[in-house]
Write a protein that holds these residues in place. Structure first.
Motif, PDB file in Angstrom:
ATOM      1  N   HIS A 192       0.796  -1.171   0.003  1.00  9.15           N
ATOM      2  CA  HIS A 192       0.021   0.039   0.076  1.00  9.15           C
ATOM      3  C   HIS A 192       0.843   1.361   0.003  1.00  9.15           C
ATOM      4  N   GLU A 193       2.110   1.210   0.355  1.00  8.61           N
ATOM      5  CA  GLU A 193       3.082   2.533  -0.009  1.00  8.61           C
ATOM      6  C   GLU A 193       3.241   2.833  -1.374  1.00  8.61           C
ATOM      7  N   THR A 194       3.554   4.068  -1.695  1.00  4.69           N
ATOM      8  CA  THR A 194       3.783   4.232  -2.926  1.00  4.69           C
ATOM      9  C   THR A 194       4.892   5.002  -3.009  1.00  4.69           C
ATOM     10  N   PRO A 195       6.244   4.253  -3.371  1.00  7.08           N
ATOM     11  CA  PRO A 195       7.508   4.708  -3.273  1.00  7.08           C
ATOM     12  C   PRO A 195       7.613   5.565  -4.256  1.00  7.08           C
ATOM     13  N   SER A 196       8.876   6.599  -3.976  1.00  4.79           N
ATOM     14  CA  SER A 196       9.269   7.612  -5.061  1.00  4.79           C
ATOM     15  C   SER A 196      10.141   6.795  -6.151  1.00  4.79           C
ATOM     16  N   SER A 197      10.223   7.473  -7.391  1.00  2.00           N
ATOM     17  CA  SER A 197      11.076   6.701  -8.278  1.00  2.00           C
ATOM     18  C   SER A 197      12.366   6.469  -7.810  1.00  2.00           C
ATOM     19  N   GLU A 198      13.052   7.379  -6.909  1.00  6.56           N
ATOM     20  CA  GLU A 198      14.478   7.101  -6.387  1.00  6.56           C
ATOM     21  C   GLU A 198      14.427   5.586  -5.556  1.00  6.56           C
ATOM     22  N   LYS A 199      13.492   5.433  -4.916  1.00  7.60           N
ATOM     23  CA  LYS A 199      13.267   4.442  -3.761  1.00  7.60           C
ATOM     24  C   LYS A 199      12.491   3.370  -4.533  1.00  7.60           C
ATOM     25  N   ARG A 200      12.165   3.271  -5.570  1.00 10.11           N
ATOM     26  CA  ARG A 200      11.369   2.277  -6.160  1.00 10.11           C
ATOM     27  C   ARG A 200      12.279   0.603  -6.090  1.00 10.11           C
ATOM     28  N   THR A 201      13.729   0.707  -6.322  1.00 10.16           N
ATOM     29  CA  THR A 201      14.407  -0.430  -6.505  1.00 10.16           C
ATOM     30  C   THR A 201      14.313  -0.678  -4.994  1.00 10.16           C
ATOM     31  N   HIS A 236      12.124  -0.749  -2.620  1.00  9.40           N
ATOM     32  CA  HIS A 236      10.755  -1.058  -2.582  1.00  9.40           C
ATOM     33  C   HIS A 236      10.650  -2.322  -3.187  1.00  9.40           C
ATOM     34  N   ILE A 237      11.013  -2.643  -4.258  1.00  5.58           N
ATOM     35  CA  ILE A 237      10.822  -3.988  -5.176  1.00  5.58           C
ATOM     36  C   ILE A 237      11.710  -4.893  -4.412  1.00  5.58           C
ATOM     37  N   GLU A 238      12.816  -4.771  -3.998  1.00 11.35           N
ATOM     38  CA  GLU A 238      13.658  -5.810  -2.971  1.00 11.35           C
ATOM     39  C   GLU A 238      13.055  -6.218  -1.734  1.00 11.35           C
ATOM     40  N   LYS A 239      12.399  -5.121  -1.000  1.00  9.20           N
ATOM     41  CA  LYS A 239      11.781  -5.586   0.100  1.00  9.20           C
ATOM     42  C   LYS A 239      10.694  -6.361  -0.138  1.00  9.20           C
ATOM     43  N   LEU A 240       9.837  -6.420  -1.350  1.00  7.74           N
ATOM     44  CA  LEU A 240       8.857  -6.870  -1.676  1.00  7.74           C
ATOM     45  C   LEU A 240       9.200  -8.472  -1.827  1.00  7.74           C
ATOM     46  N   ASN A 241      10.478  -8.421  -2.662  1.00 10.75           N
ATOM     47  CA  ASN A 241      10.976  -9.905  -2.881  1.00 10.75           C
ATOM     48  C   ASN A 241      11.257 -10.482  -1.913  1.00 10.75           C
ATOM     49  N   VAL A 242      12.013 -10.053  -0.995  1.00 12.76           N
ATOM     50  CA  VAL A 242      12.428 -10.733   0.289  1.00 12.76           C
ATOM     51  C   VAL A 242      11.297 -11.043   1.131  1.00 12.76           C
ATOM     52  N   ASN A 281       0.141  -6.198  -9.447  1.00 18.76           N
ATOM     53  CA  ASN A 281      -0.227  -6.333 -10.608  1.00 18.76           C
ATOM     54  C   ASN A 281      -0.203  -4.821 -11.281  1.00 18.76           C
ATOM     55  N   HIS A 282      -0.878  -4.006 -10.549  1.00 16.81           N
ATOM     56  CA  HIS A 282      -1.047  -2.598 -10.913  1.00 16.81           C
ATOM     57  C   HIS A 282      -0.005  -1.872 -11.113  1.00 16.81           C
ATOM     58  N   GLN A 283       0.973  -1.925  -9.784  1.00 18.06           N
ATOM     59  CA  GLN A 283       2.519  -1.716  -9.884  1.00 18.06           C
ATOM     60  C   GLN A 283       3.310  -2.161 -11.011  1.00 18.06           C
ATOM     61  N   MET A 284       3.121  -3.103 -11.405  1.00 19.72           N
ATOM     62  CA  MET A 284       4.122  -3.893 -12.628  1.00 19.72           C
ATOM     63  C   MET A 284       3.572  -3.194 -13.898  1.00 19.72           C
ATOM     64  N   LYS A 285       2.151  -2.830 -13.972  1.00 20.37           N
ATOM     65  CA  LYS A 285       1.814  -2.099 -15.253  1.00 20.37           C
ATOM     66  C   LYS A 285       2.291  -0.655 -15.335  1.00 20.37           C
ATOM     67  N   ASP A 286       2.210  -0.014 -14.201  1.00 21.01           N
ATOM     68  CA  ASP A 286       2.773   1.266 -13.839  1.00 21.01           C
ATOM     69  C   ASP A 286       4.176   0.961 -14.209  1.00 21.01           C
ATOM     70  N   LEU A 287       4.861   0.419 -14.024  1.00 20.87           N
ATOM     71  CA  LEU A 287       6.597   0.305 -13.949  1.00 20.87           C
ATOM     72  C   LEU A 287       6.713  -0.068 -15.817  1.00 20.87           C
ATOM     73  N   LYS A 288       5.964  -0.986 -16.265  1.00 24.38           N
ATOM     74  CA  LYS A 288       5.982  -1.123 -17.745  1.00 24.38           C
ATOM     75  C   LYS A 288       5.687  -0.052 -18.424  1.00 24.38           C
ATOM     76  N   ARG A 289       4.752   0.702 -18.162  1.00 27.55           N
ATOM     77  CA  ARG A 289       4.246   2.059 -18.870  1.00 27.55           C
ATOM     78  C   ARG A 289       5.410   3.016 -18.817  1.00 27.55           C
ATOM     79  N   GLU A 290       6.052   3.091 -17.513  1.00 28.76           N
ATOM     80  CA  GLU A 290       6.799   4.007 -17.354  1.00 28.76           C
ATOM     81  C   GLU A 290       8.276   3.786 -18.331  1.00 28.76           C
ATOM     82  N   MET A 291       8.668   2.388 -18.120  1.00 30.60           N
ATOM     83  CA  MET A 291       9.819   1.798 -19.052  1.00 30.60           C
ATOM     84  C   MET A 291       9.481   2.038 -20.487  1.00 30.60           C
ATOM     85  N   ALA A 292       8.370   1.790 -20.896  1.00 30.21           N
ATOM     86  CA  ALA A 292       8.011   2.229 -22.347  1.00 30.21           C
ATOM     87  C   ALA A 292       8.106   3.639 -22.915  1.00 30.21           C
TER      88      ALA A 292
END
Length: 117
Positions: free
Chosen positions: A19-28, A30-36, A75-86
């Motif tokens: 439910h937290e929305t990380p800034s673009s600098e701290k996204r990595t 955030h993703i690492e914490k999720l993976n752990v 899934n929503h965060q992944m879609k946002d990430l893919k959209r930003e990468m594109a």
């Protein structure tokens, strides 16, 4: 503490983190914490035994409800990430085309080859 309670604690921590929305600098980070947390939760789920008491069954239902929300948010965060990468890729290619517009032009422009003898 029972295995179901530990799994519930991990799932609730994951629920809060999603439910937290990380800034673009701290996204990595955030993703690492999720993976752990996902890895820890997966390890608990592999060794989990069937709930025996009513309390454990209630915790299991809460875990399932939180899991649905977690999946939707991820899934929503992944879609946002893919959209930003594109968008970044498109910006990069348009900048390259602007700085060097003739980079993609073929060398055969205007050339005529006669095949008759």
């Amino acid at each position: 503490m029972s295995q179901v309670q530990e799994l519930h604690d991990l799932t609730s921590a994951l629920y809060k983190l999603v439910h937290e929305t990380p800034s673009s600098e701290k996204r990595t980070e955030h993703i690492e914490k999720l993976n752990v947390l996902f890895d820890k939760r997966e390890a608990y789920m592999e060794n989990l035994e069937r709930p025996t008491s009513d309390e454990e069954k209630a915790l299991g239902k809460e875990i399932l409800e939180m899991d649905r929300v977690i999946q939707d948010k991820v899934n929503h965060q992944m879609k946002d990430l893919k959209r930003e990468m594109a968008r970044l890729k498109k910006t990069k290619t348009s900048n390259q085309k602007y700085t060097n517009p003739y980079q993609q032009v073929s060398n055969y422009d205007g050339m005529f080859l006669d095949k008759k003898k």
